[in-house]
Write a protein that holds these residues in place. Structure first.
Motif, PDB file in Angstrom:
ATOM      1  N   ILE A   1      -8.189  -4.188   7.582  1.00  0.00           N
ATOM      2  CA  ILE A   1      -8.394  -3.989   6.132  1.00  0.00           C
ATOM      3  C   ILE A   1      -9.584  -4.649   5.628  1.00  0.00           C
ATOM      4  O   ILE A   1      -9.514  -5.533   6.263  1.00  0.00           O
ATOM      5  CB  ILE A   1      -8.025  -4.016   5.005  1.00  0.00           C
TER       6      ILE A   1
ATOM      7  N   ASN B   1      -5.885  -1.210  12.710  1.00  0.00           N
ATOM      8  CA  ASN B   1      -4.907  -1.741  11.337  1.00  0.00           C
ATOM      9  C   ASN B   1      -5.863  -3.175  11.185  1.00  0.00           C
ATOM     10  O   ASN B   1      -5.118  -3.406   9.459  1.00  0.00           O
ATOM     11  CB  ASN B   1      -3.781  -2.051  12.375  1.00  0.00           C
TER      12      ASN B   1
ATOM     13  N   LEU C   1     -10.088   0.830   5.825  1.00  0.00           N
ATOM     14  CA  LEU C   1      -9.277   1.393   6.516  1.00  0.00           C
ATOM     15  C   LEU C   1      -9.563   1.831   8.459  1.00  0.00           C
ATOM     16  O   LEU C   1      -9.526   2.604   8.113  1.00  0.00           O
ATOM     17  CB  LEU C   1      -8.407   1.860   6.297  1.00  0.00           C
TER      18      LEU C   1
ATOM     19  N   ARG D   1      -4.634  -7.214   7.060  1.00  0.00           N
ATOM     20  CA  ARG D   1      -4.525  -6.550   8.757  1.00  0.00           C
ATOM     21  C   ARG D   1      -2.777  -5.641   7.699  1.00  0.00           C
ATOM     22  O   ARG D   1      -2.305  -6.185   7.029  1.00  0.00           O
ATOM     23  CB  ARG D   1      -4.485  -6.760   9.154  1.00  0.00           C
ATOM     24  N   LEU D   2      -2.666  -4.144   8.056  1.00  0.00           N
ATOM     25  CA  LEU D   2      -2.132  -3.108   7.769  1.00  0.00           C
ATOM     26  C   LEU D   2      -0.533  -4.244   8.767  1.00  0.00           C
ATOM     27  O   LEU D   2      -1.151  -3.834  10.290  1.00  0.00           O
ATOM     28  CB  LEU D   2      -1.783  -1.703   8.389  1.00  0.00           C
ATOM     29  N   ASN D   3       0.346  -4.031   8.534  1.00  0.00           N
ATOM     30  CA  ASN D   3       1.707  -4.427   9.166  1.00  0.00           C
ATOM     31  C   ASN D   3       1.251  -3.026   9.909  1.00  0.00           C
ATOM     32  O   ASN D   3       2.321  -3.082  11.072  1.00  0.00           O
ATOM     33  CB  ASN D   3       3.119  -4.220   8.474  1.00  0.00           C
ATOM     34  N   ALA D   4       1.601  -2.036   9.791  1.00  0.00           N
ATOM     35  CA  ALA D   4       2.063  -0.204  10.350  1.00  0.00           C
ATOM     36  C   ALA D   4       1.693  -0.814  11.855  1.00  0.00           C
ATOM     37  O   ALA D   4       0.807  -0.695  11.878  1.00  0.00           O
ATOM     38  CB  ALA D   4       1.190   0.506   9.292  1.00  0.00           C
TER      39      ALA D   4
ATOM     40  N   PHE E   1       3.113   0.416   3.605  1.00  0.00           N
ATOM     41  CA  PHE E   1       3.517   0.054   4.164  1.00  0.00           C
ATOM     42  C   PHE E   1       3.231  -1.766   3.101  1.00  0.00           C
ATOM     43  O   PHE E   1       2.661  -1.471   2.154  1.00  0.00           O
ATOM     44  CB  PHE E   1       2.116   0.370   4.429  1.00  0.00           C
ATOM     45  N   THR E   2       2.963  -2.926   4.280  1.00  0.00           N
ATOM     46  CA  THR E   2       2.545  -3.409   4.067  1.00  0.00           C
ATOM     47  C   THR E   2       1.559  -4.407   4.351  1.00  0.00           C
ATOM     48  O   THR E   2       1.056  -3.567   5.797  1.00  0.00           O
ATOM     49  CB  THR E   2       4.065  -5.001   4.356  1.00  0.00           C
ATOM     50  N   ALA E   3       0.573  -5.563   4.161  1.00  0.00           N
ATOM     51  CA  ALA E   3      -0.235  -6.300   4.874  1.00  0.00           C
ATOM     52  C   ALA E   3      -0.558  -6.724   4.432  1.00  0.00           C
ATOM     53  O   ALA E   3      -0.205  -7.793   3.321  1.00  0.00           O
ATOM     54  CB  ALA E   3      -1.534  -5.284   4.023  1.00  0.00           C
TER      55      ALA E   3
ATOM     56  N   MET F   1      -1.441   3.859  12.869  1.00  0.00           N
ATOM     57  CA  MET F   1      -2.388   3.870  11.214  1.00  0.00           C
ATOM     58  C   MET F   1      -1.411   5.481  11.305  1.00  0.00           C
ATOM     59  O   MET F   1      -2.642   6.232  10.603  1.00  0.00           O
ATOM     60  CB  MET F   1      -3.077   3.798  12.205  1.00  0.00           C
TER      61      MET F   1
ATOM     62  N   ILE G   1       1.013  -1.200  -0.044  1.00  0.00           N
ATOM     63  CA  ILE G   1      -0.428   0.212  -0.558  1.00  0.00           C
ATOM     64  C   ILE G   1       0.798   0.869   0.488  1.00  0.00           C
ATOM     65  O   ILE G   1       1.730   1.394   0.979  1.00  0.00           O
ATOM     66  CB  ILE G   1      -0.744  -0.490   1.312  1.00  0.00           C
TER      67      ILE G   1
END
Length: 118
Positions: free
Chosen positions: A68, A66, A79, A95-98, A13-15, A101, A6
């Protein structure tokens, strides 16, 4: 689980997308560039080009920060950066790895975000 990337304002970001029919349907639409807006100060939403399937998923869910999600009644990708509680029509699709947020949360209405396979 399928990895996705993303991109927001040159930040990546990775998810991971879940292994469910709704998430698989989103994967089939990638890559996507979507225009998001804030909704109720807890989530950012964007209309998808076409609805995602709801076959084989629960009728609703209570997403976490976090996550999605997909909100079927409006056809929006979501998000989550705040607590929304349980709603019929929500499917958690990833799910975002961030860890934070805050970058997503601070974006003004109309910001663009690109989603692609990781």
């Amino acid at each position: 689980m399928t990895d996705i990337r993303i991109t927001v304002n040159d930040q990546i970001f990775t998810a991971q997308l879940a292994d469910n029919p709704t998430a698989h349907d989103l994967i089939d639409q990638l890559p996507l560039t979507l225009r998001f807006r804030d909704f109720n100060h807890v989530e950012k939403i964007a209309k998808l080009p076409r609805p995602l399937t709801m076959a084989g998923v629960p009728a609703g869910d209570d997403p976490e920060i976090n996550d999605i999600g997909y909100y079927a009644p409006s056809g929006d990708l979501v998000l989550y950066y705040g607590d929304v509680g349980y709603w019929n029509g929500i499917v958690r699709i990833g799910r975002l790895n961030a860890q934070d947020m805050s970058l997503i949360e601070r974006q003004p209405d109309g910001f663009e975000l690109t989603i692609d396979r990781g």
